[in-house]
Design a protein around this motif. Structure first.
Motif, PDB file in Angstrom:
ATOM      1  N   ASP A  10       0.854  -1.178   0.000  1.00  0.00           N
ATOM      2  CA  ASP A  10       0.000   0.000   0.000  1.00  0.00           C
ATOM      3  C   ASP A  10       0.897   1.237   0.000  1.00  0.00           C
ATOM      4  OD1 ASP A  10      -1.727   2.102   0.503  1.00  0.00           O
ATOM      5  OD2 ASP A  10      -2.778   1.111   2.151  1.00  0.00           O
ATOM      6  N   PRO A  11       0.803   2.102  -1.023  1.00  0.00           N
ATOM      7  CA  PRO A  11       1.691   3.278  -1.074  1.00  0.00           C
ATOM      8  C   PRO A  11       1.407   4.297   0.023  1.00  0.00           C
ATOM      9  CG  PRO A  11       0.048   3.389  -2.814  1.00  0.00           C
ATOM     10  CD  PRO A  11      -0.080   2.036  -2.198  1.00  0.00           C
ATOM     11  N   PHE A  12       0.295   4.160   0.719  1.00  0.00           N
ATOM     12  CA  PHE A  12      -0.019   5.084   1.811  1.00  0.00           C
ATOM     13  C   PHE A  12       0.587   4.610   3.128  1.00  0.00           C
ATOM     14  CE2 PHE A  12      -2.996   6.170  -1.440  1.00  0.00           C
ATOM     15  CZ  PHE A  12      -3.111   7.544  -1.328  1.00  0.00           C
ATOM     16  N   SER A  13       0.392   3.349   3.477  1.00  0.00           N
ATOM     17  CA  SER A  13       0.945   2.833   4.731  1.00  0.00           C
ATOM     18  C   SER A  13       2.397   2.408   4.580  1.00  0.00           C
ATOM     19  CB  SER A  13       0.122   1.635   5.219  1.00  0.00           C
ATOM     20  OG  SER A  13       0.265   0.532   4.318  1.00  0.00           O
ATOM     21  N   ALA A  41       1.330   8.877   3.791  1.00  0.00           N
ATOM     22  CA  ALA A  41       1.448   8.775   2.334  1.00  0.00           C
ATOM     23  C   ALA A  41       2.922   8.512   2.074  1.00  0.00           C
ATOM     24  CB  ALA A  41       0.968  10.047   1.649  1.00  0.00           C
ATOM     25  N   VAL A  42       3.438   7.505   2.735  1.00  0.00           N
ATOM     26  CA  VAL A  42       4.881   7.368   2.918  1.00  0.00           C
ATOM     27  C   VAL A  42       5.654   7.085   1.627  1.00  0.00           C
ATOM     28  CG1 VAL A  42       4.654   6.686   5.315  1.00  0.00           C
ATOM     29  CG2 VAL A  42       4.609   4.921   3.537  1.00  0.00           C
ATOM     30  N   LEU A  43       5.008   6.512   0.630  1.00  0.00           N
ATOM     31  CA  LEU A  43       5.733   6.166  -0.597  1.00  0.00           C
ATOM     32  C   LEU A  43       5.497   7.161  -1.733  1.00  0.00           C
ATOM     33  CD1 LEU A  43       5.377   2.263  -0.664  1.00  0.00           C
ATOM     34  CD2 LEU A  43       7.311   3.651   0.112  1.00  0.00           C
ATOM     35  N   TRP A  44       4.810   8.272  -1.463  1.00  0.00           N
ATOM     36  CA  TRP A  44       4.563   9.286  -2.477  1.00  0.00           C
ATOM     37  C   TRP A  44       5.546  10.445  -2.311  1.00  0.00           C
ATOM     38  CZ3 TRP A  44       1.531   7.417  -6.016  1.00  0.00           C
ATOM     39  CH2 TRP A  44       0.444   6.602  -5.693  1.00  0.00           C
ATOM     40  N   THR A  45       5.821  11.150  -3.398  1.00  0.00           N
ATOM     41  CA  THR A  45       6.668  12.337  -3.337  1.00  0.00           C
ATOM     42  C   THR A  45       5.951  13.444  -2.569  1.00  0.00           C
ATOM     43  OG1 THR A  45       5.761  13.236  -5.389  1.00  0.00           O
ATOM     44  CG2 THR A  45       7.710  11.799  -5.583  1.00  0.00           C
ATOM     45  N   PRO A  46       6.683  14.437  -2.061  1.00  0.00           N
ATOM     46  CA  PRO A  46       6.026  15.562  -1.383  1.00  0.00           C
ATOM     47  C   PRO A  46       4.990  16.249  -2.263  1.00  0.00           C
ATOM     48  CG  PRO A  46       8.368  15.574  -0.906  1.00  0.00           C
ATOM     49  CD  PRO A  46       8.153  14.500  -1.941  1.00  0.00           C
ATOM     50  N   ALA A  47       5.282  16.402  -3.551  1.00  0.00           N
ATOM     51  CA  ALA A  47       4.326  17.046  -4.461  1.00  0.00           C
ATOM     52  C   ALA A  47       3.048  16.218  -4.575  1.00  0.00           C
ATOM     53  CB  ALA A  47       4.953  17.241  -5.835  1.00  0.00           C
ATOM     54  N   ALA A  48       3.195  14.889  -4.630  1.00  0.00           N
ATOM     55  CA  ALA A  48       2.019  14.025  -4.703  1.00  0.00           C
ATOM     56  C   ALA A  48       1.216  14.099  -3.413  1.00  0.00           C
ATOM     57  CB  ALA A  48       2.439  12.591  -4.986  1.00  0.00           C
ATOM     58  N   ARG A  49       1.908  14.115  -2.284  1.00  0.00           N
ATOM     59  CA  ARG A  49       1.223  14.121  -0.993  1.00  0.00           C
ATOM     60  C   ARG A  49       0.353  15.355  -0.826  1.00  0.00           C
ATOM     61  NH1 ARG A  49       5.364  12.138   3.658  1.00  0.00           N
ATOM     62  NH2 ARG A  49       3.436  12.355   4.879  1.00  0.00           N
ATOM     63  N   GLN A  50       0.746  16.463  -1.424  1.00  0.00           N
ATOM     64  CA  GLN A  50      -0.046  17.691  -1.312  1.00  0.00           C
ATOM     65  C   GLN A  50      -1.405  17.549  -1.984  1.00  0.00           C
ATOM     66  OE1 GLN A  50       2.242  21.007  -2.768  1.00  0.00           O
ATOM     67  NE2 GLN A  50       3.712  20.943  -1.085  1.00  0.00           N
ATOM     68  N   GLN A  51      -1.508  16.629  -2.923  1.00  0.00           N
ATOM     69  CA  GLN A  51      -2.768  16.429  -3.649  1.00  0.00           C
ATOM     70  C   GLN A  51      -3.608  15.291  -3.078  1.00  0.00           C
ATOM     71  OE1 GLN A  51      -2.377  16.693  -8.040  1.00  0.00           O
ATOM     72  NE2 GLN A  51      -0.177  16.847  -7.661  1.00  0.00           N
ATOM     73  N   LEU A  52      -3.104  14.615  -2.051  1.00  0.00           N
ATOM     74  CA  LEU A  52      -3.754  13.418  -1.533  1.00  0.00           C
ATOM     75  C   LEU A  52      -4.343  13.701  -0.160  1.00  0.00           C
ATOM     76  CD1 LEU A  52      -1.015  10.845  -2.581  1.00  0.00           C
ATOM     77  CD2 LEU A  52      -3.222  11.219  -3.687  1.00  0.00           C
ATOM     78  N   VAL A  53      -5.543  14.224  -0.139  1.00  0.00           N
ATOM     79  CA  VAL A  53      -6.235  14.534   1.108  1.00  0.00           C
ATOM     80  C   VAL A  53      -7.206  13.400   1.418  1.00  0.00           C
ATOM     81  CG1 VAL A  53      -7.744  16.143   2.304  1.00  0.00           C
ATOM     82  CG2 VAL A  53      -6.015  17.000   0.700  1.00  0.00           C
TER      83      VAL A  53
END
Length: 342
Positions: free
Chosen positions: A186-189, A206-218
């Motif tokens: 799971d790319p989140f856990s 959102a541990v496996l996503w880039t910082p830019a991706a994490r900003q879009q993942l609410v």
């Protein structure tokens, strides 16, 4: 007023033959970019990985935005009209295309005999090998949109296809899988499917996503997949095709219906639909989720309607609101729409 609920089903267990990671010519791994290119917030995550090993469901944040046994992350677009406009799917990292499938029709699988989908549940799809045993898989891609072939090297962020509705899918979306050494992650856990316990739950993971991706993942406790106005009673198929989103209606319209389609509802949740006329008249109706009577993927649609007061509707702006209440929390308005009658 009649009560209407619907059930959204999609199972994404179709897989390709996985080729050896030794075929990777140039690759990288986490953190990963988003696999979708969604402008103006037109994509939403409607299902996460299910971490409960039993019959119950639990996403990475201990919520219910998943369904039993769901193995990936579903990025959905609002309707088929948006799908047909072309929504890019992109590689999450550098890698090599290990396998793909093309030629599967984009169609609501609820209208297809299940045996016709055997072995092609993923629909049109792409499997990419990345560094250190990482693999990403992209399912339900739009027929004719694949922009790569087996053996191609792809770059991080490169468009590889478009979101579609091929295979075992009942609405337009990308089903995204991530694997490490052939084990689903799971790319989140950041953990394997089922390995995350309730002690690990955190909505900001959102541990496996880039910082830019994490900003879009609410993270949302419940997702408002869509809402709108129609002059006739809507149904789930109409909603998924993009109907029932009128901005203007004639005063002679036979009816006025305000609808909402939600995903991730939990036992005891209350969905309130309110409808108000230009002169302040109107009302609301509460819909309470009752499990186990509402088992399955927790996607439900509801509507409230008004009867026309005479031969013509009063001209003006009519407003609809969707309010969500989870046990122990304060009500929260999660959507509103207006329609002009003239």
């Amino acid at each position: 007023m009649p009560n209407a609920t619907g059930l959204l089903r999609t199972v994404c267990f179709g897989m390709f033959v996985i080729l050896s990671a030794s075929n990777v010519a140039h690759a990288d791994g986490p953190p990963f970019d988003l696999p979708v290119d969604c402008l103006n917030g037109e994509c939403q995550i409607v299902h996460y990985v299910d971490h409960d090993a039993g019959p119950e469901i639990r996403d990475y944040a201990c919520g219910t935005t998943t369904y039993n046994g769901h193995r990936g992350t579903d990025f959905a677009v609002p309707d088929e009209a948006t799908m047909l406009s072309g929504v890019a799917v992109r590689s999450v990292a550098d890698g090599t295309v290990a396998a793909l499938r093309e030629g599967v029709e984009d169609i609501d699988s609820g209208r297809v005999d299940a045996k016709d989908l055997a072995g092609i549940e993923c629909g049109n799809g792409i499997l990419i090998n990345h560094a250190d045993g990482w693999q990403s898989q992209y399912c339900h891609l739009r027929r004719g949109s694949l922009a790569v072939k087996q053996g191609d090297r792809v770059g991080r962020g490169q468009q590889i296809a478009e979101i579609g509705m091929s295979g075992q899918a009942t609405f337009p979306h990308l089903h995204f899988n991530l694997r490490k050494d052939k084990q689903l992650v799971d790319p989140f856990s950041g953990t394997q499917m089922g390995a995350s316990s309730v002690r690990d739950c955190a909505a900001d993971n959102a541990v496996l996503w880039t910082p830019a991706a994490r900003q879009q993942l609410v993270y949302k406790q419940v997702t408002l997949y869509g809402s709108g106005f129609a002059m006739a009673r809507p149904n789930a198929s109409d909603i998924k095709r993009g109907y029932g989103k009128e901005r203007e209606l004639p005063r002679s319209a036979p009816g006025l219906y305000f609808w909402a389609y939600l995903i991730g509802a939990n036992d005891g949740d209350v969905i309130r639909l309110s409808l108000q006329s230009p002169n302040g008249k109107g009302g609301h109706r509460d819909f309470k989720i009752d499990l186990p009577n509402d088992q399955g993927p927790r996607a439900k649609w509801f509507f409230i309607n008004m009867d026309r007061p005479g031969e013509l509707w009063p001209a003006g702006t009519y407003r609809g609101e969707v309010t969500f209440t989870r046990t122990g929390a304060v009500p929260k308005m999660i959507g509103e729409n207006t329609v002009t009658i003239r």
